[in-house]
Write a protein that holds these residues in place. Structure first.
Motif, PDB file in Angstrom:
ATOM      1  N   GLY A  44      -0.996  22.702   1.700  1.00 16.29           N
ATOM      2  CA  GLY A  44      -0.388  21.490   2.243  1.00 16.29           C
ATOM      3  C   GLY A  44      -0.338  21.498   3.755  1.00 16.29           C
ATOM      4  O   GLY A  44      -0.865  22.401   4.422  1.00 16.29           O
ATOM      5  N   SER A  45       0.331  20.474   4.293  1.00 13.94           N
ATOM      6  CA  SER A  45       0.404  20.282   5.738  1.00 13.94           C
ATOM      7  C   SER A  45       1.831  19.971   6.180  1.00 13.94           C
ATOM      8  O   SER A  45       2.628  19.418   5.412  1.00 13.94           O
ATOM      9  N   LEU A  46       2.119  20.345   7.410  1.00 15.48           N
ATOM     10  CA  LEU A  46       3.355  19.973   8.089  1.00 15.48           C
ATOM     11  C   LEU A  46       3.006  19.707   9.549  1.00 15.48           C
ATOM     12  O   LEU A  46       2.058  20.293  10.074  1.00 15.48           O
ATOM     13  N   ARG A  47       3.812  18.860  10.193  1.00 15.32           N
ATOM     14  CA  ARG A  47       3.658  18.670  11.626  1.00 15.32           C
ATOM     15  C   ARG A  47       4.968  19.031  12.317  1.00 15.32           C
ATOM     16  O   ARG A  47       6.016  18.456  12.027  1.00 15.32           O
ATOM     17  N   LEU A 106      -2.043  25.221   4.841  1.00 17.19           N
ATOM     18  CA  LEU A 106      -1.020  26.260   4.975  1.00 17.19           C
ATOM     19  C   LEU A 106      -1.154  27.321   3.889  1.00 17.19           C
ATOM     20  O   LEU A 106      -1.541  27.028   2.745  1.00 17.19           O
ATOM     21  N   LYS A 107      -0.826  28.555   4.292  1.00 20.91           N
ATOM     22  CA  LYS A 107      -0.903  29.711   3.405  1.00 20.91           C
ATOM     23  C   LYS A 107       0.484  30.352   3.308  1.00 20.91           C
ATOM     24  O   LYS A 107       1.296  30.222   4.235  1.00 20.91           O
ATOM     25  N   PRO A 108       0.749  31.082   2.231  1.00 22.13           N
ATOM     26  CA  PRO A 108       2.049  31.766   2.136  1.00 22.13           C
ATOM     27  C   PRO A 108       2.333  32.675   3.336  1.00 22.13           C
ATOM     28  O   PRO A 108       3.491  32.793   3.749  1.00 22.13           O
ATOM     29  N   GLU A 109       1.303  33.261   3.904  1.00 26.21           N
ATOM     30  CA  GLU A 109       1.503  34.152   5.057  1.00 26.21           C
ATOM     31  C   GLU A 109       1.862  33.399   6.332  1.00 26.21           C
ATOM     32  O   GLU A 109       2.177  34.023   7.350  1.00 26.21           O
ATOM     33  N   THR A 125       8.356  27.338   5.213  1.00 27.94           N
ATOM     34  CA  THR A 125       8.177  28.159   4.021  1.00 27.94           C
ATOM     35  C   THR A 125       7.027  27.580   3.209  1.00 27.94           C
ATOM     36  O   THR A 125       7.039  26.395   2.868  1.00 27.94           O
ATOM     37  N   VAL A 126       6.040  28.427   2.921  1.00 26.75           N
ATOM     38  CA  VAL A 126       4.874  28.006   2.157  1.00 26.75           C
ATOM     39  C   VAL A 126       4.892  28.747   0.828  1.00 26.75           C
ATOM     40  O   VAL A 126       4.823  29.977   0.793  1.00 26.75           O
ATOM     41  N   SER A 127       4.976  28.003  -0.244  1.00 28.90           N
ATOM     42  CA  SER A 127       5.017  28.605  -1.572  1.00 28.90           C
ATOM     43  C   SER A 127       3.613  28.708  -2.157  1.00 28.90           C
ATOM     44  O   SER A 127       2.752  27.864  -1.881  1.00 28.90           O
ATOM     45  N   SER A 128       3.419  29.737  -2.963  1.00 23.15           N
ATOM     46  CA  SER A 128       2.081  29.965  -3.551  1.00 23.15           C
ATOM     47  C   SER A 128       1.938  29.230  -4.879  1.00 23.15           C
ATOM     48  O   SER A 128       2.879  28.719  -5.439  1.00 23.15           O
TER      49      SER A 128
END
Length: 125
Positions: free
Chosen positions: A16-19, A86-89, A122-125
């Motif tokens: 996904g994406s965030l700004r 986006l990645k969990p890392e 926070t990026v969830s897998s």
């Protein structure tokens, strides 16, 4: 008083994406470089990207190159960090910071004088 305030963090799924936004005040906007940094639990603060004073050049860490374009809208006194793929890392607290007046820009956090409070990503897998 020089201030920078971040906003735009949140919870997103992988891919996904965030700004993120960094709203600056208290100085002539393009007199200072603006940097984006992040800090994950148990890790040191690291630079992600910065845009130079005068807004002519940008820098990206290898880990985000091609995914996190940085941009500046002088009329809004705001620097944006568009975070794509986006990645969990990528999970961390993200900070923006204003560097020394007329300083070109640097990846060294020590060269930034004014820091925002941080925003959690926070990026969830």
């Amino acid at each position: 008083e020089v201030q920078v305030v971040e906003s735009g963090g949140g919870l997103v799924q992988a891919g996904g994406s965030l700004r993120l936004s960094c709203a600056a005040s208290g100085f002539t906007f393009d007199d200072r470089p603006i940097g984006w940094f992040r800090q994950a639990p148990g890790k040191e603060r690291e630079v992600i990207s910065y845009i130079t004073s005068g807004r002519r050049s940008t820098y990206y860490a290898d880990s985000v190159k091609g995914r996190f374009p940085i941009s500046s809208v002088n009329a809004e006194n705001t620097v944006y960090l568009q975070m794509n793929s986006l990645k969990p890392e990528d999970t961390a607290v993200y900070y923006c910071a204003a560097g020394r007046k007329y300083y070109y820009g640097s990846a060294d956090p020590q060269s930034y004088d004014y820091w925002g409070q941080g925003t959690q990503v926070t990026v969830s897998s």
